[in-house]
Design a protein around this motif. Structure first.
Motif, PDB file in Angstrom:
ATOM      1  N   GLU A   1       0.717  -1.126  -0.074  1.00  7.74           N
ATOM      2  CA  GLU A   1      -0.176  -0.071  -0.241  1.00  7.74           C
ATOM      3  C   GLU A   1       0.911   1.236  -0.153  1.00  7.74           C
ATOM      4  OE1 GLU A   1      -4.084   1.101   2.128  1.00  7.74           O
ATOM      5  OE2 GLU A   1      -2.364   0.758   3.691  1.00  7.74           O
ATOM      6  N   THR A   2       1.859   1.307   0.805  1.00  4.17           N
ATOM      7  CA  THR A   2       2.748   2.204   0.879  1.00  4.17           C
ATOM      8  C   THR A   2       3.704   2.545  -0.317  1.00  4.17           C
ATOM      9  OG1 THR A   2       3.003   2.138   3.306  1.00  4.17           O
ATOM     10  CG2 THR A   2       4.663   3.353   2.080  1.00  4.17           C
ATOM     11  N   GLU A   3       4.015   1.473  -1.030  1.00  7.96           N
ATOM     12  CA  GLU A   3       4.509   1.486  -2.162  1.00  7.96           C
ATOM     13  C   GLU A   3       3.752   2.345  -3.348  1.00  7.96           C
ATOM     14  OE1 GLU A   3       5.236  -1.800  -5.635  1.00  7.96           O
ATOM     15  OE2 GLU A   3       6.432  -2.266  -3.545  1.00  7.96           O
ATOM     16  N   ILE A   4       2.395   1.701  -3.498  1.00  4.84           N
ATOM     17  CA  ILE A   4       1.489   2.258  -4.384  1.00  4.84           C
ATOM     18  C   ILE A   4       1.363   3.842  -4.204  1.00  4.84           C
ATOM     19  CG2 ILE A   4      -0.982   2.471  -5.163  1.00  4.84           C
ATOM     20  CD1 ILE A   4      -0.648  -0.872  -4.868  1.00  4.84           C
ATOM     21  N   PHE A   5       0.925   4.160  -2.794  1.00  2.00           N
ATOM     22  CA  PHE A   5       0.703   5.473  -2.503  1.00  2.00           C
ATOM     23  C   PHE A   5       1.940   6.507  -2.644  1.00  2.00           C
ATOM     24  CE2 PHE A   5      -3.385   4.244  -1.229  1.00  2.00           C
ATOM     25  CZ  PHE A   5      -4.018   5.276  -1.304  1.00  2.00           C
ATOM     26  N   ARG A   6       3.182   5.976  -2.586  1.00  2.00           N
ATOM     27  CA  ARG A   6       4.466   6.719  -2.880  1.00  2.00           C
ATOM     28  C   ARG A   6       4.370   7.156  -4.454  1.00  2.00           C
ATOM     29  NH1 ARG A   6       9.092   3.820   0.857  1.00  2.00           N
ATOM     30  NH2 ARG A   6       8.520   5.271   2.776  1.00  2.00           N
ATOM     31  N   ILE A   7       4.017   6.483  -5.240  1.00  2.00           N
ATOM     32  CA  ILE A   7       3.892   6.510  -6.798  1.00  2.00           C
ATOM     33  C   ILE A   7       3.063   7.797  -6.960  1.00  2.00           C
ATOM     34  CG2 ILE A   7       3.260   5.600  -8.933  1.00  2.00           C
ATOM     35  CD1 ILE A   7       4.337   2.951  -7.878  1.00  2.00           C
ATOM     36  N   VAL A   8       1.689   7.642  -6.168  1.00  2.00           N
ATOM     37  CA  VAL A   8       0.675   8.704  -6.322  1.00  2.00           C
ATOM     38  C   VAL A   8       1.157  10.003  -5.904  1.00  2.00           C
ATOM     39  CG1 VAL A   8      -1.611   9.185  -5.372  1.00  2.00           C
ATOM     40  CG2 VAL A   8      -1.159   6.980  -6.060  1.00  2.00           C
ATOM     41  N   TRP A   9       1.787   9.997  -4.623  1.00  2.00           N
ATOM     42  CA  TRP A   9       2.411  11.121  -4.121  1.00  2.00           C
ATOM     43  C   TRP A   9       3.497  11.799  -4.900  1.00  2.00           C
ATOM     44  CZ3 TRP A   9       3.422   7.938   0.741  1.00  2.00           C
ATOM     45  CH2 TRP A   9       2.183   7.892   1.552  1.00  2.00           C
ATOM     46  N   ASP A  10       4.395  10.806  -5.654  1.00  2.00           N
ATOM     47  CA  ASP A  10       5.413  11.510  -6.483  1.00  2.00           C
ATOM     48  C   ASP A  10       4.518  12.220  -7.746  1.00  2.00           C
ATOM     49  OD1 ASP A  10       7.191  10.490  -4.962  1.00  2.00           O
ATOM     50  OD2 ASP A  10       7.906   8.620  -6.075  1.00  2.00           O
ATOM     51  N   LYS A  11       3.482  11.400  -8.302  1.00  2.00           N
ATOM     52  CA  LYS A  11       3.003  12.058  -9.329  1.00  2.00           C
ATOM     53  C   LYS A  11       2.071  13.461  -8.905  1.00  2.00           C
ATOM     54  CE  LYS A  11       1.904  10.222 -13.275  1.00  2.00           C
ATOM     55  NZ  LYS A  11       3.045  10.307 -14.442  1.00  2.00           N
ATOM     56  N   LEU A  12       1.711  13.384  -7.852  1.00  2.00           N
ATOM     57  CA  LEU A  12       0.993  14.706  -7.513  1.00  2.00           C
ATOM     58  C   LEU A  12       1.883  15.669  -7.347  1.00  2.00           C
ATOM     59  CD1 LEU A  12      -1.587  13.507  -4.742  1.00  2.00           C
ATOM     60  CD2 LEU A  12      -1.867  14.211  -6.821  1.00  2.00           C
ATOM     61  N   ILE A  13       3.212  15.545  -6.584  1.00  2.00           N
ATOM     62  CA  ILE A  13       4.334  16.342  -6.819  1.00  2.00           C
ATOM     63  C   ILE A  13       4.683  16.877  -8.083  1.00  2.00           C
ATOM     64  CG2 ILE A  13       6.527  16.641  -6.013  1.00  2.00           C
ATOM     65  CD1 ILE A  13       5.948  14.884  -3.819  1.00  2.00           C
ATOM     66  N   VAL A  14       5.022  16.005  -8.978  1.00  2.00           N
ATOM     67  CA  VAL A  14       5.438  16.467 -10.359  1.00  2.00           C
ATOM     68  C   VAL A  14       4.200  17.240 -10.848  1.00  2.00           C
ATOM     69  CG1 VAL A  14       5.618  15.373 -12.458  1.00  2.00           C
ATOM     70  CG2 VAL A  14       6.886  14.224 -10.718  1.00  2.00           C
ATOM     71  N   ASN A  15       3.053  17.166 -10.849  1.00  2.00           N
ATOM     72  CA  ASN A  15       1.766  17.900 -11.183  1.00  2.00           C
ATOM     73  C   ASN A  15       1.496  18.938 -10.404  1.00  2.00           C
ATOM     74  OD1 ASN A  15       0.793  16.358 -13.925  1.00  2.00           O
ATOM     75  ND2 ASN A  15       1.344  14.762 -12.497  1.00  2.00           N
ATOM     76  N   ARG A  16       2.293  19.098  -9.406  1.00  3.14           N
ATOM     77  CA  ARG A  16       2.168  20.479  -8.346  1.00  3.14           C
ATOM     78  C   ARG A  16       0.647  20.538  -8.047  1.00  3.14           C
ATOM     79  NH1 ARG A  16       6.437  24.714  -9.941  1.00  3.14           N
ATOM     80  NH2 ARG A  16       7.686  23.635 -11.206  1.00  3.14           N
ATOM     81  N   ILE A  17       0.557  19.306  -7.406  1.00  5.40           N
ATOM     82  CA  ILE A  17      -1.024  19.423  -6.826  1.00  5.40           C
ATOM     83  C   ILE A  17      -0.797  19.357  -5.247  1.00  5.40           C
ATOM     84  CG2 ILE A  17      -3.200  18.035  -6.612  1.00  5.40           C
ATOM     85  CD1 ILE A  17      -2.786  17.037  -9.410  1.00  5.40           C
ATOM     86  N   PRO A  18      -1.093  20.271  -4.419  1.00 10.80           N
ATOM     87  CA  PRO A  18      -0.869  20.161  -3.213  1.00 10.80           C
ATOM     88  C   PRO A  18      -1.899  19.079  -2.644  1.00 10.80           C
ATOM     89  CG  PRO A  18      -2.012  22.182  -3.643  1.00 10.80           C
ATOM     90  CD  PRO A  18      -1.759  21.603  -4.894  1.00 10.80           C
ATOM     91  N   TYR A  19      -1.500  18.422  -1.592  1.00 11.90           N
ATOM     92  CA  TYR A  19      -2.236  17.250  -0.850  1.00 11.90           C
ATOM     93  C   TYR A  19      -1.898  17.171   0.685  1.00 11.90           C
ATOM     94  CZ  TYR A  19       1.717  14.253  -1.414  1.00 11.90           C
ATOM     95  OH  TYR A  19       3.010  13.659  -1.031  1.00 11.90           O
ATOM     96  N   ILE A  20      -2.631  16.537   1.355  1.00 11.55           N
ATOM     97  CA  ILE A  20      -2.425  16.041   2.832  1.00 11.55           C
ATOM     98  C   ILE A  20      -2.689  14.430   2.640  1.00 11.55           C
ATOM     99  CG2 ILE A  20      -2.899  16.114   5.140  1.00 11.55           C
ATOM    100  CD1 ILE A  20      -3.756  19.247   4.590  1.00 11.55           C
TER     101      ILE A  20
END
Length: 161
Positions: A104-123
């Motif tokens: 789960e963490t591995e998958i969400f790290r991919i999601v988080w990285d994609k959000l960062i690359v797309n400059r989408i702020p998230y919590i």
């Protein structure tokens, strides 16, 4: 439902066609457990399922799980009875929980990285995220693509406004 989906994918990868994965891909697994155990709510069923999956192999809840999904018994008992050097816990029965949480963490790290690359702020909030309403649809599409790639077509992203 990320943990059940991850377990389903893991079981399909290791023991192929199995009853747990069939249920996960055909209906809501928590509703299935709620109905089978005649529990009051879906939330109570969710707790029960996690006790079934992540508890000791000889617990009453685990035995209920194996009744519903007997073809998973040998594999899960073997997994929870063999030392996994990657698992930092001294509790061998936690191997399955460790594997699922790591995936789960591995998958969400991919999601988080994609959000960062797309400059989408998230919590990050457990297996979800808080994003701006303006970004919600874009994040949903991004997450759906990533989750589908890693967990299969049953992966769904829910948006709560």
């Amino acid at each position: 439902q990320s943990q059940p989906l991850i377990l389903s994918k893991h079981l399909n990868d290791t023991i192929k066609d199995n009853s747990f994965s069939q249920v996960v891909h055909s209906m809501d697994i928590y509703t299935f457990i709620q109905n089978e155990l005649k529990l009051a709510t879906r939330d109570v069923a969710k707790i029960a399922l996690y006790r079934m999956i992540f508890g000791h192999t000889d617990s009453l809840m685990a035995k209920e799980f194996y009744k519903f999904f007997p073809d998973t018994l040998d594999y899960i008992v073997r997994l929870k009875s063999t030392k996994d050097n990657n698992n930092p816990s001294s509790k061998i029965h936690s191997n399955l929980a460790f594997k699922m949480q790591r995936k789960e963490t591995e998958i969400f790290r991919i999601v988080w990285d994609k959000l960062i690359v797309n400059r989408i702020p998230y919590i990050s909030i457990h297996d979800g995220m808080l994003v701006r309403a303006d970004d919600a649809e874009r994040v949903k599409n991004l997450m759906t693509n990533i989750l589908t790639r890693h967990l299969g077509s049953s992966a769904k992203v829910n948006i709560k406004m």
